[in-house]
Scaffold this active site. Structure first.
Site, PDB file in Angstrom:
ATOM      1  N   ASP A 137      -8.653  -3.233   0.330  1.00 12.36           N
ATOM      2  CA  ASP A 137      -9.478  -2.216  -0.307  1.00 12.36           C
ATOM      3  C   ASP A 137     -10.564  -1.816   0.683  1.00 12.36           C
ATOM      4  OD1 ASP A 137      -9.860  -0.621  -2.709  1.00 12.36           O
ATOM      5  OD2 ASP A 137     -11.850  -1.505  -2.700  1.00 12.36           O
TER       6      ASP A 137
ATOM      7  N   PHE B 276      -7.495   9.866   8.906  1.00 10.71           N
ATOM      8  CA  PHE B 276      -7.393  10.237   7.496  1.00 10.71           C
ATOM      9  C   PHE B 276      -8.752  10.080   6.817  1.00 10.71           C
ATOM     10  CE2 PHE B 276      -7.493   6.154   5.129  1.00 10.71           C
ATOM     11  CZ  PHE B 276      -7.453   5.273   6.197  1.00 10.71           C
ATOM     12  N   GLY B 277      -8.803  10.468   5.556  1.00  7.13           N
ATOM     13  CA  GLY B 277     -10.009  10.265   4.749  1.00  7.13           C
ATOM     14  C   GLY B 277     -11.269  10.807   5.411  1.00  7.13           C
TER      15      GLY B 277
ATOM     16  N   HIS C 174      -1.225   5.809   6.670  1.00  6.80           N
ATOM     17  CA  HIS C 174      -2.212   5.779   7.762  1.00  6.80           C
ATOM     18  C   HIS C 174      -2.731   4.357   7.985  1.00  6.80           C
ATOM     19  CE1 HIS C 174      -2.395  10.149   7.671  1.00  6.80           C
ATOM     20  NE2 HIS C 174      -2.515  10.069   6.353  1.00  6.80           N
TER      21      HIS C 174
ATOM     22  N   ASN D  34      -0.483   3.940   1.402  1.00 10.34           N
ATOM     23  CA  ASN D  34      -1.171   4.739   2.427  1.00 10.34           C
ATOM     24  C   ASN D  34      -0.555   4.500   3.822  1.00 10.34           C
ATOM     25  OD1 ASN D  34      -2.967   5.743   4.355  1.00 10.34           O
ATOM     26  ND2 ASN D  34      -4.751   5.360   3.069  1.00 10.34           N
TER      27      ASN D  34
ATOM     28  N   THR E 209       0.847  -1.200   0.000  1.00  8.11           N
ATOM     29  CA  THR E 209       0.000   0.000   0.000  1.00  8.11           C
ATOM     30  C   THR E 209       0.877   1.241   0.000  1.00  8.11           C
ATOM     31  OG1 THR E 209      -1.693   1.250   1.219  1.00  8.11           O
ATOM     32  CG2 THR E 209      -0.154  -0.007   2.547  1.00  8.11           C
TER      33      THR E 209
ATOM     34  N   LYS F  56     -11.038   4.370  17.477  1.00  4.90           N
ATOM     35  CA  LYS F  56     -11.108   3.865  16.099  1.00  4.90           C
ATOM     36  C   LYS F  56     -10.427   2.509  15.999  1.00  4.90           C
ATOM     37  CE  LYS F  56      -9.949   4.589  11.285  1.00  4.90           C
ATOM     38  NZ  LYS F  56      -9.214   5.289  10.239  1.00  4.90           N
TER      39      LYS F  56
ATOM     40  N   HIS G 274     -13.416  -1.071  10.990  1.00  8.69           N
ATOM     41  CA  HIS G 274     -13.533  -2.038   9.895  1.00  8.69           C
ATOM     42  C   HIS G 274     -12.174  -2.692   9.626  1.00  8.69           C
ATOM     43  CE1 HIS G 274     -12.352   1.894   8.665  1.00  8.69           C
ATOM     44  NE2 HIS G 274     -12.109   1.572   7.417  1.00  8.69           N
TER      45      HIS G 274
HETATM   46  P1  IMP Z   1      -8.447   2.453  -0.839  1.00  5.68           P
HETATM   47  O1  IMP Z   1      -8.736   1.328   0.094  1.00  5.68           O
HETATM   48  O2  IMP Z   1      -6.997   2.738  -0.969  1.00  5.68           O
HETATM   49  O3  IMP Z   1      -9.183   2.331  -2.131  1.00  5.68           O
HETATM   50  O4  IMP Z   1      -8.981   3.772  -0.165  1.00  5.68           O
HETATM   51  C1  IMP Z   1     -10.304   3.980   0.083  1.00  5.68           C
HETATM   52  C2  IMP Z   1     -10.614   5.388   0.529  1.00  5.68           C
HETATM   53  O5  IMP Z   1     -11.658   5.246   1.488  1.00  5.68           O
HETATM   54  C3  IMP Z   1      -9.481   6.129   1.236  1.00  5.68           C
HETATM   55  O6  IMP Z   1      -8.776   6.948   0.384  1.00  5.68           O
HETATM   56  C4  IMP Z   1     -10.257   6.958   2.248  1.00  5.68           C
HETATM   57  O7  IMP Z   1     -10.694   8.152   1.654  1.00  5.68           O
HETATM   58  C5  IMP Z   1     -11.450   6.081   2.567  1.00  5.68           C
HETATM   59  N1  IMP Z   1     -11.170   5.252   3.757  1.00  5.68           N
HETATM   60  C6  IMP Z   1     -10.854   3.932   3.811  1.00  5.68           C
HETATM   61  N2  IMP Z   1     -10.637   3.558   5.081  1.00  5.68           N
HETATM   62  C7  IMP Z   1     -10.827   4.666   5.819  1.00  5.68           C
HETATM   63  C8  IMP Z   1     -10.709   4.912   7.204  1.00  5.68           C
HETATM   64  O8  IMP Z   1     -10.369   4.054   8.036  1.00  5.68           O
HETATM   65  N3  IMP Z   1     -10.985   6.173   7.582  1.00  5.68           N
HETATM   66  C9  IMP Z   1     -11.350   7.150   6.724  1.00  5.68           C
HETATM   67  N4  IMP Z   1     -11.439   6.985   5.431  1.00  5.68           N
HETATM   68  C10 IMP Z   1     -11.176   5.732   4.976  1.00  5.68           C
END
Ligand code: IMP
Length: 186
Positions: free
Chosen positions: A66, A143-144, A13, A11, A9, A165, A170
């Site tokens: 994902d 984040f997000g 965070h 990411n 990944t 959290k 999840h």
């Molecule tokens: P992906 O799993 O990299 O496709 O990212 C999914 C998107 O969903 C991220 O960029 C965040 O914007 C959002 N997201 C996924 N998990 C979280 C979380 O734990 N907190 C807040 N936003 C989340």
């Protein structure tokens, strides 16, 4: 577990959160493409395929995740498009879409997929956490969509209380299930 476990990944965070309950995990910082699909599982499997093509670690367990946010009043939007929607309109855009909406139910979803080289199988686990979309952004950690998500039965957003959290997210649920499965088979 003595095998190397690589979470692919870009990411940081996600990695920081996962390491708190799964410290053996190491990050492989590679940005993976996201196919368009309504299924988190399908996207995770496609990410895993791409990761396996890019990584030359024959004996390691390669894992991808994902995740996204599903809002009931918006028929599950942004769902599997969460990352793209976040880049385009952010939390502010979601709050605008939810203006005057009474039903604020939402859930975070995470799907983790792992490739087991020994028998060439893919294992997938899923975690979900339900809650509500707030009326305004609160908190600056995480984040997000964390600043606009309050889990059921708690007064704070994920961005206000990262310790909370990590007790009910999840991500915790999906990765804890994965850890258990890996412990059983490795
Ligand atoms: P992906 O799993 O990299 O496709 O990212 C999914 C998107 O969903 C991220 O960029 C965040 O914007 C959002 N997201 C996924 N998990 C979280 C979380 O734990 N907190 C807040 N936003 C989340």
């Amino acid at each position: 577990m003595r095998r190397k476990l690589f979470f692919v990944t870009s990411n940081p965070h996600k990695v920081e959160e996962v390491k708190q309950f799964f410290p053996e995990i190491q990050q492989l910082n590679i940005e993976l493409k996201e196919i368009r699909s309504d299924s988190f599982e399908e996207i995770a499997k496609a990410k895993l395929q791409e990761a396996l093509e890019k990584i030359d670690e024959k004996n390691a367990i390669i894992l991808v995740e994902d995740a996204g946010l599903e809002i009931e009043a918006l028929n599950g939007f942004p769902g599997t498009y969460s990352a793209w929607v976040y880049k385009k309109i952010g939390c502010e855009g979601i709050l605008k879409l939810m203006k005057d909406e009474k039903n604020r139910k939402a859930k975070f979803v995470a799907v983790v997929s792992a490739y087991i080289p020994d028998n060439e199988i893919i294992i997938t686990t899923k975690g979900e956490t339900e809650g509500y979309i707030t009326e305004e952004k609160r908190g600056n950690k995480g984040f997000g969509y964390d600043p606009i998500f309050v889990p059921y039965n708690y007064p704070v957003t994920f961005a206000e209380d990262p310790v909370l959290k990590n007790k009910l997210s999840h991500r915790l649920k999906a990765w804890t299930k994965m850890k258990k499965k890996l412990t059983n088979i490795l």
